[in-house]
Write a protein that holds these residues in place. Structure first.
Motif, short mmCIF file in Angstrom:
data_model
loop_
_atom_site.label_atom_id
_atom_site.label_comp_id
_atom_site.label_asym_id
_atom_site.label_seq_id
_atom_site.Cartn_x
_atom_site.Cartn_y
_atom_site.Cartn_z
N GLY A 103 -5.24 6.25 15.49
CA GLY A 103 -4.45 5.42 16.40
C GLY A 103 -3.83 4.21 15.72
O GLY A 103 -3.28 3.33 16.39
N TRP A 104 -3.88 4.16 14.39
CA TRP A 104 -3.33 3.05 13.62
C TRP A 104 -2.25 3.54 12.67
O TRP A 104 -2.28 4.70 12.22
CB TRP A 104 -4.43 2.39 12.79
N LYS A 142 -3.97 -3.28 -8.85
CA LYS A 142 -3.95 -2.66 -7.52
C LYS A 142 -3.26 -3.59 -6.53
O LYS A 142 -3.38 -4.81 -6.62
CB LYS A 142 -5.37 -2.39 -7.00
N VAL A 143 -2.57 -2.99 -5.55
CA VAL A 143 -1.92 -3.75 -4.48
C VAL A 143 -2.18 -3.02 -3.17
O VAL A 143 -1.95 -1.82 -3.07
CB VAL A 143 -0.40 -3.90 -4.71
N LEU A 144 -2.64 -3.77 -2.16
CA LEU A 144 -2.96 -3.20 -0.86
C LEU A 144 -1.92 -3.62 0.17
O LEU A 144 -1.68 -4.82 0.37
CB LEU A 144 -4.35 -3.66 -0.43
N VAL A 145 -1.29 -2.63 0.81
CA VAL A 145 -0.34 -2.88 1.90
C VAL A 145 -1.08 -2.69 3.21
O VAL A 145 -1.66 -1.62 3.45
CB VAL A 145 0.87 -1.93 1.83
N PRO A 146 -1.10 -3.69 4.10
CA PRO A 146 -1.88 -3.59 5.34
C PRO A 146 -1.23 -2.69 6.38
O PRO A 146 -0.05 -2.32 6.26
CB PRO A 146 -1.97 -5.03 5.82
N PRO A 147 -1.95 -2.32 7.42
CA PRO A 147 -1.42 -1.44 8.45
C PRO A 147 -0.17 -2.01 9.13
O PRO A 147 -0.11 -3.20 9.45
CB PRO A 147 -2.57 -1.35 9.46
N GLY A 148 0.83 -1.14 9.31
CA GLY A 148 1.99 -1.47 10.12
C GLY A 148 3.08 -2.25 9.44
O GLY A 148 4.14 -2.47 10.03
N TRP A 149 2.87 -2.70 8.20
CA TRP A 149 3.89 -3.50 7.52
C TRP A 149 4.98 -2.61 6.93
O TRP A 149 4.71 -1.51 6.42
CB TRP A 149 3.26 -4.32 6.41
N GLY A 150 6.23 -3.10 6.97
CA GLY A 150 7.31 -2.45 6.24
C GLY A 150 7.17 -2.76 4.76
O GLY A 150 6.78 -3.87 4.39
N HIS A 151 7.47 -1.77 3.91
CA HIS A 151 7.28 -2.00 2.48
C HIS A 151 8.13 -1.06 1.64
O HIS A 151 8.64 -0.05 2.12
CB HIS A 151 5.80 -1.85 2.10
N SER A 242 -8.14 5.54 5.82
CA SER A 242 -7.91 6.49 6.91
C SER A 242 -8.46 6.00 8.25
O SER A 242 -8.04 6.48 9.30
CB SER A 242 -8.53 7.86 6.58
N ARG A 243 -9.38 5.03 8.22
CA ARG A 243 -9.93 4.47 9.45
C ARG A 243 -9.83 2.94 9.41
O ARG A 243 -10.85 2.24 9.38
CB ARG A 243 -11.38 4.92 9.66
N PRO A 244 -8.61 2.42 9.41
CA PRO A 244 -8.45 0.95 9.36
C PRO A 244 -9.04 0.25 10.57
O PRO A 244 -9.33 -0.95 10.51
CB PRO A 244 -6.94 0.76 9.27
N ASP A 245 -9.23 0.99 11.65
CA ASP A 245 -9.84 0.39 12.85
C ASP A 245 -11.27 -0.04 12.58
O ASP A 245 -11.79 -0.96 13.26
CB ASP A 245 -9.78 1.38 14.01
N LEU A 250 -10.70 -7.48 9.13
CA LEU A 250 -10.21 -7.85 7.80
C LEU A 250 -8.69 -7.85 7.72
O LEU A 250 -8.13 -8.39 6.76
CB LEU A 250 -10.78 -6.89 6.75
N TRP A 251 -8.02 -7.25 8.68
CA TRP A 251 -6.55 -7.20 8.64
C TRP A 251 -5.91 -8.41 9.28
O TRP A 251 -4.71 -8.65 9.06
CB TRP A 251 -6.06 -5.92 9.32
N HIS A 252 -6.65 -9.19 10.05
CA HIS A 252 -6.08 -10.39 10.68
C HIS A 252 -5.76 -11.42 9.60
O HIS A 252 -6.61 -11.74 8.75
CB HIS A 252 -7.05 -10.98 11.70
#
Length: 256
Positions: A103-104, A142-151, A242-245, A250-252
């Protein structure tokens, strides 16, 4: 590329990959210049016809069942050398589709293998893009792109082809329409005197671009070791992809 936990090599003429005996992967998909023109600052620009090759679901044979169980997928991408007009070679800007199983919109973890990369990311593909970052990374970083961001992933050195690996959700999907409706992301990278400079896309509200270097994502348990090797050592390590929920807190206010 055995330093990265996978017996494979990169080819540039033609663009693609070859796999060792214990590694499986698909024939690479080639993205041509004509296919990505809608995402470029100058859609009529000149550049290499084959811009990049992408192979999704590359793995050691013995890892495939575990990857499928965890809904994880490892992808490898290699770029052509050169430029796209006055822009560097780069991917199309996109957002990840929402995965049905979580759902993310999934995050993505990059590891640079060859060349230099700028991972550009913005919070929203909307009139106000929110926070915008350009993360400059070299081999092993390494670079981490968070959920929902355009990149988008940008080659920072026109003379050295960029190659990188990335952990993704197995139900990955790329959404391009929103970015294309703005004629790209909020900032255009340009090559001037072998340096990357940035031009604001006037279709977005004016804002600030923060240029940063990669950090250690210790809150996610990521180490300095090659990311595929980290999976071999601890298959549960990248479950947050695969389960960012499961790591929602940590995503806030995430900072790359």
């Amino acid at each position: 590329m055995t330093d990265y936990g996978l017996d494979m090599s990169i080819t540039h003429h033609p663009l693609g990959f070859s796999y060792g005996e214990d590694v499986t992967g698909p024939m690479p998909e080639i993205r041509t210049l004509d296919q990505i023109r809608a995402s470029l600052r100058d859609p009529a620009c000149q550049g290499p016809n084959e811009v990049y090759a992408i192979a999704m679901d590359v793995a050691r044979i013995q890892d495939r069942e575990e990857l499928q169980k965890r809904m994880l997928l490892f992808g490898v991408v290699t770029y052509a050398a050169g430029q796209l007009g006055d822009e560097p070679v780069r991917s199309q800007g996109h957002i990840h589709k929402i995965s049905q199983h979580s759902g993310w919109s999934p995050p993505e973890l990059y590891e640079i293998w060859q060349g230099k990369a700028i991972i550009y990311m913005q919070e929203y593909v909307a009139d106000d893009p929110g926070r915008c970052f350009a993360v400059l990374a070299g081999p092993g970083e390494k670079v981490l792109v968070p959920p929902g961001w355009g990149h988008a992933t940008i080659s920072a050195d026109p003379e050295v082809p960029l190659t990188f690996g990335a952990w993704c959700d197995r139900e990955y999907g790329f959404e391009y329409d929103a970015v294309r409706s703005y004629k790209g992301l909020a900032w255009y990278p340009l090559v001037q005197e072998k340096q990357i400079v940035w031009q604001h896309n006037s279709r977005y509200v004016p804002g600030r671009l923060q240029a940063v270097t990669p950090r250690q994502y210790t809150e996610f348990g990521i180490t300095a070791a090659p990311v595929y090797q980290q999976f071999i050592d601890c298959p549960a390590r990248f479950q947050f992809i695969s389960r960012p929920d499961k790591t929602a807190g940590l995503w806030h206010n995430f900072h790359p």
